[in-house]
Design a protein around this motif. Sequence first.
Motif, PDB file in Angstrom:
ATOM      1  N   ILE A 291      10.727  -5.819   0.923  1.00 17.32           N
ATOM      2  CA  ILE A 291      11.826  -5.196   1.660  1.00 17.32           C
ATOM      3  C   ILE A 291      11.713  -5.510   3.146  1.00 17.32           C
ATOM      4  O   ILE A 291      12.711  -5.821   3.814  1.00 17.32           O
ATOM      5  CB  ILE A 291      11.829  -3.676   1.418  1.00 17.32           C
ATOM      6  N   GLY A 292      10.514  -5.446   3.680  1.00 17.62           N
ATOM      7  CA  GLY A 292      10.319  -5.775   5.087  1.00 17.62           C
ATOM      8  C   GLY A 292      10.650  -7.221   5.404  1.00 17.62           C
ATOM      9  O   GLY A 292      11.064  -7.541   6.521  1.00 17.62           O
ATOM     10  N   ALA A 293      10.493  -8.110   4.406  1.00 15.91           N
ATOM     11  CA  ALA A 293      10.806  -9.527   4.598  1.00 15.91           C
ATOM     12  C   ALA A 293      12.253  -9.848   4.255  1.00 15.91           C
ATOM     13  O   ALA A 293      12.665 -11.005   4.373  1.00 15.91           O
ATOM     14  CB  ALA A 293       9.870 -10.390   3.760  1.00 15.91           C
ATOM     15  N   GLY A 294      13.022  -8.851   3.795  1.00 13.88           N
ATOM     16  CA  GLY A 294      14.424  -9.081   3.476  1.00 13.88           C
ATOM     17  C   GLY A 294      14.650  -9.925   2.242  1.00 13.88           C
ATOM     18  O   GLY A 294      15.563 -10.751   2.212  1.00 13.88           O
ATOM     19  N   GLU A 295      13.855  -9.697   1.201  1.00 13.53           N
ATOM     20  CA  GLU A 295      14.001 -10.486  -0.018  1.00 13.53           C
ATOM     21  C   GLU A 295      13.719  -9.625  -1.235  1.00 13.53           C
ATOM     22  O   GLU A 295      13.114  -8.547  -1.132  1.00 13.53           O
ATOM     23  CB  GLU A 295      13.074 -11.706  -0.008  1.00 13.53           C
ATOM     24  N   LYS A 327      15.303  -3.820  11.049  1.00 13.09           N
ATOM     25  CA  LYS A 327      16.686  -3.849  10.567  1.00 13.09           C
ATOM     26  C   LYS A 327      16.747  -3.969   9.050  1.00 13.09           C
ATOM     27  O   LYS A 327      17.630  -3.369   8.399  1.00 13.09           O
ATOM     28  CB  LYS A 327      17.430  -5.011  11.214  1.00 13.09           C
ATOM     29  N   ASN A 328      15.823  -4.729   8.452  1.00 15.06           N
ATOM     30  CA  ASN A 328      15.782  -4.826   6.996  1.00 15.06           C
ATOM     31  C   ASN A 328      15.585  -3.459   6.356  1.00 15.06           C
ATOM     32  O   ASN A 328      16.242  -3.110   5.367  1.00 15.06           O
ATOM     33  CB  ASN A 328      14.670  -5.776   6.559  1.00 15.06           C
ATOM     34  N   TRP A 329      14.668  -2.676   6.908  1.00 13.25           N
ATOM     35  CA  TRP A 329      14.394  -1.356   6.361  1.00 13.25           C
ATOM     36  C   TRP A 329      15.570  -0.403   6.566  1.00 13.25           C
ATOM     37  O   TRP A 329      15.894   0.386   5.684  1.00 13.25           O
ATOM     38  CB  TRP A 329      13.131  -0.772   6.993  1.00 13.25           C
ATOM     39  N   ARG A 330      16.217  -0.470   7.725  1.00  9.90           N
ATOM     40  CA  ARG A 330      17.357   0.403   7.984  1.00  9.90           C
ATOM     41  C   ARG A 330      18.506   0.121   7.017  1.00  9.90           C
ATOM     42  O   ARG A 330      19.114   1.042   6.463  1.00  9.90           O
ATOM     43  CB  ARG A 330      17.838   0.227   9.425  1.00  9.90           C
ATOM     44  N   LEU A 331      18.789  -1.151   6.774  1.00 14.76           N
ATOM     45  CA  LEU A 331      19.859  -1.495   5.838  1.00 14.76           C
ATOM     46  C   LEU A 331      19.480  -1.127   4.408  1.00 14.76           C
ATOM     47  O   LEU A 331      20.322  -0.669   3.629  1.00 14.76           O
ATOM     48  CB  LEU A 331      20.175  -2.986   5.935  1.00 14.76           C
ATOM     49  N   PHE A 332      18.235  -1.324   4.039  1.00 16.09           N
ATOM     50  CA  PHE A 332      17.799  -1.017   2.672  1.00 16.09           C
ATOM     51  C   PHE A 332      17.877   0.484   2.403  1.00 16.09           C
ATOM     52  O   PHE A 332      18.355   0.913   1.338  1.00 16.09           O
ATOM     53  CB  PHE A 332      16.376  -1.515   2.451  1.00 16.09           C
TER      54      PHE A 332
END
Length: 375
Positions: A291-295, A327-332
């Motif tokens: 999730i932190g890596a956006g994948e 930002k990845n975490w906020r969107l997830f």
Amino acid sequence: MVRVTWKLASAPQTVCNYLKWQWKKMKLSYQTFFYNHFMDHGYFADICMEPMFWFVDNFTKFLGPFFVFAVCALTVSVIGIAYWIGLPYWWGRNPALTVVLFLVGHWLLANICFHYYMAASVSPGYPPQGALIPEAASICKKCIAPKPPRTHHCSVCNRCIIKMDHHCPWLNNCIGHYNHRYFFLYMVYMVVGVFFLIVFGVELAYYEVWLDPSDANSDDDDYLEGHPVRFNHSVIVPVPEYLTGNHSSSEPASPSQKRTARQSCIIYMAFINVGVFVALGSLAMWHARLIGAGETSIEAHINKAETKRLAAQNKVYANPYDLGRRKNWRLFLGLVGGRTWRHVLLPSSHGPPGSGLTWPSVHSDAEGDADESKD
């Protein structure tokens, strides 16, 4: 002068050449019979493995409800033992602390039940049928339909899943765009919950399982001989009745049987909690890194292969959907549109931002329908 050549001496070489020629003919016949524009060794291997894939897919789909029942049964059994043994023990030790443990435990239990139910019941998201897709990454060979970016086909569900991560048999559902957050938070709260039980169950397990109840009246310095009390930092704390064997019941065989049942339940809880903590904790850490890596799990393998392929060409591969860890975490987690951490610490049914048909990337200036201004 005539030279005599014995054919027997050249027989091994003749046989070898004959076998090589026959092998070439067989290979050529095989390639001629099966060859087409899309044929390669990988495709042929997939065809040969198709019966096995079919069996695994249908086996997983058939056993899905049983896996869900097993998760619910194990959870209920652990909670029941905690009420039966743990709650009375801590109430006898410290009623005020027991109230705090009761509130914290039920906060964890509410989050576990809510996120498991939502992860199992909420649809992961499917591409619209017969509607215009804003952006198509490819064509699904099984659905014969356009696939939006980050969409993959699930062989168990036999459908394309938006932002598919994997098919979870323990949920009997795919993990995709709309239920990925529920799945991850279920794992997190379950790990915290079993850790909570382990921490506040170690002392009870020590007195119930590892410490012989007869030692309470032995020469141990921690006990007063002949009295059901023990020292705890200059404070005399009564030893529970089930440790001393002083029961009000008149049945002679009941105390021994009760102690055996309690010890078995505690050992059962220890194995379940430690196993879940290790297995689910490792899985939660793996997903947190993704999730932190956006994948997703699928994209992690794709990105790894692309990184290796481009590295051979002296190029560097960058995940286009990695917008930065924060930002990845906020969107997830869906912390957009005014949502705060209250929506993570308490059960919340809010969905992820965006429709899952288009995605913001490092190559785009705008975030499309995943803009943080939208709910």
